[in-house]
Enzyme design. Structure first.
Site, short mmCIF file in Angstrom:
data_model
loop_
_atom_site.label_atom_id
_atom_site.label_comp_id
_atom_site.label_asym_id
_atom_site.label_seq_id
_atom_site.Cartn_x
_atom_site.Cartn_y
_atom_site.Cartn_z
N GLU A 112 0.82 -1.14 -0.06
CA GLU A 112 0.12 -0.02 0.03
C GLU A 112 0.82 1.38 -0.02
O GLU A 112 1.69 1.57 0.75
CB GLU A 112 -1.10 0.18 1.05
CG GLU A 112 -1.80 1.19 1.09
CD GLU A 112 -2.79 1.81 2.34
OE1 GLU A 112 -2.74 0.85 3.25
OE2 GLU A 112 -3.54 2.36 2.00
N ASP A 146 9.81 8.19 0.46
CA ASP A 146 8.97 8.43 -0.84
C ASP A 146 9.00 7.49 -1.57
O ASP A 146 10.27 6.83 -1.92
CB ASP A 146 9.78 9.72 -1.39
CG ASP A 146 9.52 10.21 -2.84
OD1 ASP A 146 8.51 9.34 -3.30
OD2 ASP A 146 9.99 11.07 -3.25
N ASP A 152 -2.68 12.29 -2.96
CA ASP A 152 -3.11 13.77 -2.98
C ASP A 152 -3.07 14.13 -4.42
O ASP A 152 -2.54 13.81 -5.49
CB ASP A 152 -1.74 14.31 -2.72
CG ASP A 152 -1.38 13.85 -1.23
OD1 ASP A 152 -2.37 14.27 -0.25
OD2 ASP A 152 -0.35 13.60 -0.68
N LYS A 174 -4.14 22.28 -8.44
CA LYS A 174 -4.17 23.38 -9.20
C LYS A 174 -3.22 22.98 -10.24
O LYS A 174 -2.51 22.08 -10.17
CB LYS A 174 -3.28 24.16 -8.30
CG LYS A 174 -4.02 25.11 -7.36
CD LYS A 174 -3.27 26.12 -6.64
CE LYS A 174 -4.00 26.68 -5.38
NZ LYS A 174 -3.24 27.19 -4.53
N ASP A 220 -10.99 10.43 -5.38
CA ASP A 220 -12.31 11.37 -5.53
C ASP A 220 -12.50 12.43 -6.33
O ASP A 220 -13.05 13.28 -6.27
CB ASP A 220 -13.02 11.80 -4.28
CG ASP A 220 -12.02 12.54 -3.32
OD1 ASP A 220 -10.73 12.35 -3.83
OD2 ASP A 220 -12.38 13.19 -2.36
N THR A 227 -11.61 4.56 2.99
CA THR A 227 -10.64 4.95 3.88
C THR A 227 -10.97 6.35 4.28
O THR A 227 -12.08 7.01 3.93
CB THR A 227 -9.12 5.41 2.67
OG1 THR A 227 -9.47 6.66 2.11
CG2 THR A 227 -9.08 4.06 1.90
N LYS A 228 -10.07 7.02 5.32
CA LYS A 228 -10.34 8.24 5.96
C LYS A 228 -10.43 9.11 4.85
O LYS A 228 -11.55 10.08 5.01
CB LYS A 228 -9.03 8.59 6.70
CG LYS A 228 -9.13 10.07 7.56
CD LYS A 228 -8.07 9.98 8.30
CE LYS A 228 -7.70 11.57 8.75
NZ LYS A 228 -6.48 11.67 9.47
N GLU A 263 -11.29 9.11 1.71
CA GLU A 263 -12.43 8.63 1.03
C GLU A 263 -13.87 9.22 1.75
O GLU A 263 -14.78 9.79 1.44
CB GLU A 263 -12.60 7.06 0.96
CG GLU A 263 -13.77 6.52 0.15
CD GLU A 263 -13.74 4.97 -0.17
OE1 GLU A 263 -12.86 4.41 0.33
OE2 GLU A 263 -14.48 4.78 -1.09
C1 LIG Z 1 -4.66 12.08 0.53
S1 LIG Z 1 -3.65 10.98 1.76
C2 LIG Z 1 -4.45 9.53 1.76
C3 LIG Z 1 -4.18 8.30 2.76
C4 LIG Z 1 -5.06 7.13 2.69
N1 LIG Z 1 -4.68 6.38 1.78
C5 LIG Z 1 -6.49 7.38 2.81
O1 LIG Z 1 -6.93 7.17 1.66
O2 LIG Z 1 -7.10 8.16 3.95
C6 LIG Z 1 -2.35 10.69 0.79
C7 LIG Z 1 -1.16 10.03 1.35
O3 LIG Z 1 -0.17 9.73 0.37
C8 LIG Z 1 1.10 9.72 1.10
N2 LIG Z 1 2.03 10.18 -0.02
C9 LIG Z 1 2.28 11.22 -0.81
N3 LIG Z 1 3.29 11.19 -1.58
C10 LIG Z 1 3.77 9.88 -1.33
C11 LIG Z 1 5.04 9.02 -1.97
N4 LIG Z 1 5.78 9.60 -2.87
N5 LIG Z 1 5.19 8.04 -1.32
C12 LIG Z 1 4.39 7.36 -0.56
N6 LIG Z 1 3.46 7.96 0.00
C13 LIG Z 1 3.04 9.19 -0.27
C14 LIG Z 1 0.92 11.13 1.86
O4 LIG Z 1 1.92 11.17 3.01
C15 LIG Z 1 -0.44 10.89 2.43
O5 LIG Z 1 -0.34 9.76 3.58
#
Ligand SMILES: C[S@@+](CC[C@H](N)C(=O)[O-])C[C@H]1O[C@@H](n2cnc3c(N)ncnc32)[C@H](O)[C@@H]1O
Length: 228
Positions: free
Chosen positions: A59, A111, A134, A138, A170, A207-208, A210
């Site tokens: 994941e 990362d 994420d 923009k 979403d 998910t949170k 979502e």
């Molecule tokens: C919008 S949150 C979604 C979290 C979770 N999957 C959920 O649906 O509730 C995006 C997550 O992706 C992680 N993330 C962003 N860039 C990443 C990367 N390059 N490698 C691993 N995780 C990353 C962020 O730290 C964050 O926890």
């Protein structure tokens, strides 16, 4: 004459905002890392990560860890790896793993674009999940989006033949962009048919992020791809 700086910094899909770590999260990272953590200079992992060969699910972007922990407890015969750069979320995840005595999960902090190429053996993953990446809405930030053709190519290399990649977002416009990128990745095929979104599978927890999107009235788009 001053030389122009030609070294370009990688464009990141996240901003390092650590936020506050609770004492329990700090304790978890210090005490439980030796059990659950994979260091960023570790030997590449494969399906023998847990000793006996197992189907591995990765994941990417596990956030607060709830989905990872739920999936791992529901499928104890599989192995799970989570990666996220956010340390408080990783600390929270380790705490949940300890409390629930779950031993089929390993965690990487960092990362995914940078670390997965070196930490995961090619053709070793049965399933990869990217849930609510994420969206970087923009236009000038679109280059930060994680699910770009280069990243998808790398994920395709890590999947076993017939392994699956499951994505949910979403953000309608990002969903369309991902669909096109998947269909132009040589190793991947859209499991639902060209141009089609998938139905949310039963095994995928809500998910949170979502829940947040649904509250705002957003639609959710699931995308399923198969490694050729
Ligand atoms: C919008 S949150 C979604 C979290 C979770 N999957 C959920 O649906 O509730 C995006 C997550 O992706 C992680 N993330 C962003 N860039 C990443 C990367 N390059 N490698 C691993 N995780 C990353 C962020 O730290 C964050 O926890």
């Amino acid at each position: 004459m001053r030389q122009a700086n030609t070294k370009s910094r990688p464009v990141r899909s996240f901003v390092r905002r650590e936020g506050r770590m609770t004492t329990a999260q700090k304790r978890a990272l210090a005490d439980l890392w030796a059990i659950y953590g994979i260091d960023d200079d570790a030997t590449p992992v494969d399906e023998h990560l847990f000793g006996d060969p197992r189907d591995l699910t990765l994941e990417i972007g596990f956030g607060d860890g709830d989905t990872l922990v739920t999936m791992a407890s529901e499928e104890p015969e599989r192995g799970f790896i989570g990666i996220d750069p956010h340390r408080p979320g990783a600390g929270r995840t380790l705490l949940q793993l300890e409390r629930a005595s779950i031993d089929n999960v390993r965690v990487i902090i960092g990362d995914g674009a940078q670390l997965l190429p070196q930490l995961i053996t090619s053709a070793s993953l049965a399933r990869v999940l990217v849930l609510f990446p994420d969206p970087w809405p923009k236009k000038r930030h679109h280059k930060r989006r994680l699910l770009n053709p280069e990243f998808l190519q790398m994920i395709s290399d890590k999947l076993k033949p017939a392994g699956t990649l499951h994505i949910a977002t979403d953000w309608a416009e990002y969903a369309g962009e991902i669909l096109i990128a998947i269909e132009s990745t040589p190793g991947l095929v859209n499991a639902t048919g060209v141009g089609q979104f998938a139905i949310k599978p039963k095994w995928r927890p809500t998910t949170k992020y979502e829940r947040r999107g649904l509250k705002l009235g957003h639609s959710v788009f699931d995308i399923a791809a198969i490694r050729k």
